[in-house]
Design a protein around this motif. Structure first.
Motif, short mmCIF file in Angstrom:
data_model
loop_
_atom_site.label_atom_id
_atom_site.label_comp_id
_atom_site.label_asym_id
_atom_site.label_seq_id
_atom_site.Cartn_x
_atom_site.Cartn_y
_atom_site.Cartn_z
N VAL A 59 5.33 -11.21 2.60
CA VAL A 59 4.14 -11.44 1.13
C VAL A 59 3.58 -9.83 0.46
O VAL A 59 3.67 -9.14 -0.85
CB VAL A 59 3.02 -12.64 1.49
CG1 VAL A 59 2.30 -12.29 0.28
CG2 VAL A 59 3.82 -13.74 1.92
N PHE A 60 3.38 -9.11 1.67
CA PHE A 60 2.20 -8.33 1.50
C PHE A 60 3.07 -6.75 0.99
O PHE A 60 3.11 -6.64 -0.53
CB PHE A 60 1.65 -7.41 2.43
CG PHE A 60 0.86 -5.95 2.22
CD1 PHE A 60 -0.14 -5.73 1.59
CD2 PHE A 60 1.70 -4.82 2.28
CE1 PHE A 60 -1.04 -5.20 1.53
CE2 PHE A 60 1.37 -3.54 1.58
CZ PHE A 60 0.05 -3.62 1.54
N ASN A 61 4.46 -6.76 1.52
CA ASN A 61 5.77 -6.21 0.82
C ASN A 61 6.23 -6.55 -0.08
O ASN A 61 6.59 -5.62 -0.95
CB ASN A 61 6.19 -5.80 2.04
CG ASN A 61 7.22 -4.99 1.91
OD1 ASN A 61 6.75 -3.52 1.31
ND2 ASN A 61 9.11 -4.20 2.86
N GLY A 62 6.62 -7.84 -0.52
CA GLY A 62 7.01 -8.55 -1.57
C GLY A 62 6.26 -8.32 -3.36
O GLY A 62 6.70 -7.94 -4.28
N LEU A 190 3.53 5.49 3.38
CA LEU A 190 3.61 4.15 2.91
C LEU A 190 2.51 3.08 2.62
O LEU A 190 2.39 2.42 2.06
CB LEU A 190 5.25 4.03 3.74
CG LEU A 190 5.31 2.40 2.65
CD1 LEU A 190 6.56 2.85 2.26
CD2 LEU A 190 6.75 2.05 4.15
N ARG A 191 1.69 3.04 3.93
CA ARG A 191 0.45 1.79 3.95
C ARG A 191 -0.04 2.15 2.86
O ARG A 191 -0.40 1.06 2.21
CB ARG A 191 0.32 2.18 5.08
CG ARG A 191 -0.87 0.57 5.47
CD ARG A 191 -1.26 0.94 7.11
NE ARG A 191 -0.86 0.70 7.90
CZ ARG A 191 0.39 -0.15 8.65
NH1 ARG A 191 -0.01 -1.81 8.07
NH2 ARG A 191 0.92 -0.57 9.39
N GLY A 192 -0.95 3.91 2.79
CA GLY A 192 -1.65 3.58 2.07
C GLY A 192 -1.09 3.67 0.41
O GLY A 192 -1.72 2.72 -0.64
N ASN A 193 0.06 3.98 0.18
CA ASN A 193 0.59 3.25 -1.15
C ASN A 193 1.33 1.78 -1.71
O ASN A 193 1.58 1.43 -2.73
CB ASN A 193 2.01 4.38 -0.95
CG ASN A 193 2.96 4.43 -2.82
OD1 ASN A 193 1.47 4.23 -3.25
ND2 ASN A 193 3.27 4.62 -2.83
N SER A 194 2.07 1.62 -0.22
CA SER A 194 1.73 -0.22 -0.31
C SER A 194 0.11 -0.94 -1.19
O SER A 194 0.37 -1.90 -1.59
CB SER A 194 1.92 -0.58 0.51
OG SER A 194 3.19 -0.23 1.46
#
Length: 545
Positions: A59-62, A190-194
């Motif tokens: 869900v988060f990555n979506g 990648l995590r922060g940008n996500s």
């Protein structure tokens, strides 16, 4: 073609400008503070920076995947194209949904392969140094044009916000915006940008929904009345809802339009930052689920953008939009400034929200594109030398590459600010469609594909894109070309994809069948890996070797 070059309209107004600018600056400060807080929490280990330990939930990555598609070019260009050209803008808006369908077909294979850069994917069937160099060259050819357009668009909208219409002010705003964005791009993972992508999606959807609802209110909630007004206030009421109104495609025939659609669908699906996002999924099934979630969110976003475009034409009028911006990129702000009474608090809030959404889209898109390019350099080039670098050295190389890419993109954006450079987006997507898509199809589905076929397909597709773009109508001979006063456009179409994509497939086939290399064993191992997510033999199938 220069946005605001005419200086005819002042959509913000002197009574609103000061509170809008103040609120916008506060939002920028809070956003950057949060971003640097996220950045400091990142782990300084390459794999954790690159793909967040593959720990992002579907869900988060979506939501983050949907955020990748909400770029400033999409936000401003789609609504502007619909406002000015009606059917033509609507048709190209639908390509974004079809593109997600193409990515959905490839996502599980990409994730199960364990790859997250073009170099990794290219090395599945052709291990060694040369495929990774080719992948980095293609990544740069895709990335730099996108950075130029994104930074230019963001700087231009800021100039509109502060009421300055001179070229010097637009260049200054582009540089200042670019420096702010580059600071985060240089320290992000990648995590922060996500997190920023996830925050951007609801903000963008809610803001567009509010703008469109306020526009509907002016027409007593009747969509038919709004559409009729959009047609009446368009530049050509009889042709507004028919194909062929856009001056960028009207004189090139249906084959050109077909080629543009194909290039956009295939190229947008295999952009490097999207492949990196797919690689961050937990499993192949999770990657497919993420894209399914993203498809619903992007569908809502596209629907709102199309409605915003029609509403801008109905409320503002195509003539007034074109007076400020010949490409329609200011239509969203123009609409927001006209749906509420001048001097009202609601108008200040609405214009500020639009400006904040644009800033977020510039920030996240530039960061994603830059980060993917920096990962390609650090992971595919720097880490593949004769001596394996330490993790600290690899992270340092990532940061240096990010700063360098941002500096190059920002310098070029400022240097060519006075020139029409919209063709750079088409070139970038054409390179992806010609150099990446054929390689992925052959890699996953053809047992004879090998190193020679890969290199011929990549470099041949890139060379054809360069040559055909240089001799196309977007560079010379037309009123919207880079050099309209000269004419050497012997190639009749706007994008090279009609020739370059089939040619890349042919080059990949011929190079493979003419090579004595044996790839059957690698293909069987790779097939097992993309079906199960497990390698038969790490020494044979690991793409990092």
């Amino acid at each position: 073609m220069d946005i605001l070059s005419s200086g005819v309209l002042d959509p913000i107004g002197s009574d609103t400008r000061r509170p809008v600018i103040l609120a916008f600056l506060i939002f920028i400060g809070v956003s950057l503070l949060w971003l640097f807080t996220l950045a400091t929490a990142e782990q300084d280990k390459p794999e954790r920076l690159y793909v967040a330990d593959r720990a992002l939930s579907p869900v988060f990555n979506g939501f983050a995947m949907a955020g990748e598609h909400i770029s400033v070019v999409t936000l401003l260009t789609v609504s502007g194209s619909v406002a000015l050209f009606g059917y033509d803008g609507f048709a190209f808006a639908l390509d974004a949904l079809v593109m997600l369908g193409v990515l959905l077909l490839l996502a599980q294979k990409i994730r199960n392969s364990g790859c997250y850069t073009l170099g990794d994917l290219f090395s599945l069937r052709a291990p060694g140094w040369s495929p990774r160099i080719a992948a980095t060259a293609v990544t740069l050819a895709i990335t730099i044009p996108v950075l130029i357009i994104e930074l230019r668009a963001g700087g231009t909208i800021v100039a509109l916000l502060i009421g300055e219409s001179t070229d010097g002010a637009q260049v200054l705003c582009t540089v200042l915006m670019g420096c702010l964005v580059s600071c985060f791009a240089a320290v992000a993972g990648l995590r922060g940008n996500s997190f920023m992508h996830v925050a951007k999606v609801p903000i963008a959807l809610v803001t567009l929904a509010v703008v469109t609802l306020l526009a509907f209110r002016q027409f007593e909630w009747d969509p038919g009345s709004l559409l009729s007004s959009a047609v009446d206030k368009s530049i050509a009421p009889d042709d507004y809802l028919r194909p062929g109104l856009s001056p960028y495609t009207a004189n090139f025939g249906p084959l050109n339009t077909y080629g543009n659609h194909v290039v956009f669908i295939l190229g947008s699906a295999v952009m490097p930052h999207l492949i990196l996002r797919v690689g961050a999924s937990r499993t192949g099934h999770a990657a497919r689920r993420s894209i399914s979630i993203a498809t619903g969110l992007v569908g809502a976003f596209i629907l709102l953008l199309v409605t915003t475009g029609f509403a801008a034409s109905a409320v503002v009028g195509a003539a007034d939009i074109g007076a400020v911006d010949a490409t329609g990129q200011s239509s969203a702000i123009l609409l927001a400034s006209n749906v509420l009474r001048h001097g009202s608090t609601g108008r200040v809030v609405l214009i500020t929200l639009i400006a904040c959404v644009i800033f977020l889209t510039v920030l996240t898109t530039v960061t994603s594109v830059t980060f993917a390019t920096a990962v390609s350099f650090a992971h595919d080039v720097f880490a593949r030398g004769k001596r394996r670098p330490t993790e600290t050295a690899e992270v340092r190389a990532l940061r240096v590459a990010a700063i360098t890419v941002c500096a190059v993109g920002l310098s070029l954006a400022a240097a060519i600010h006075q020139y029409p450079a919209d063709f750079l987006v088409a070139f970038s997507i054409s390179v992806a469609a010609s150099c990446v898509f054929p390689v992925l199809i052959y890699t996953f589905f053809w047992h004879r594909f090998n190193r020679r076929g890969l290199l011929w397909s990549v470099y041949g597709g890139l060379l054809i894109c360069l040559v055909l773009t240089a001799f196309s109508p977007v560079v010379s001979g037309t009123e919207f070309a880079l050099w309209p006063e000269v004419n050497f456009n012997w190639y009749p179409f706007q994008t090279p994809g009609l020739v370059s994509v089939p040619a890349a497939f042919v080059l990949g086939w011929f190079g493979s069948v003419s090579s004595p290399e044996e790839s059957e064993l690698d293909f069987r191992h790779m097939q097992f890996r993309i079906m199960t997510g497990k390698a038969v033999d790490p020494q044979v199938t690991d793409p990092r070797r």
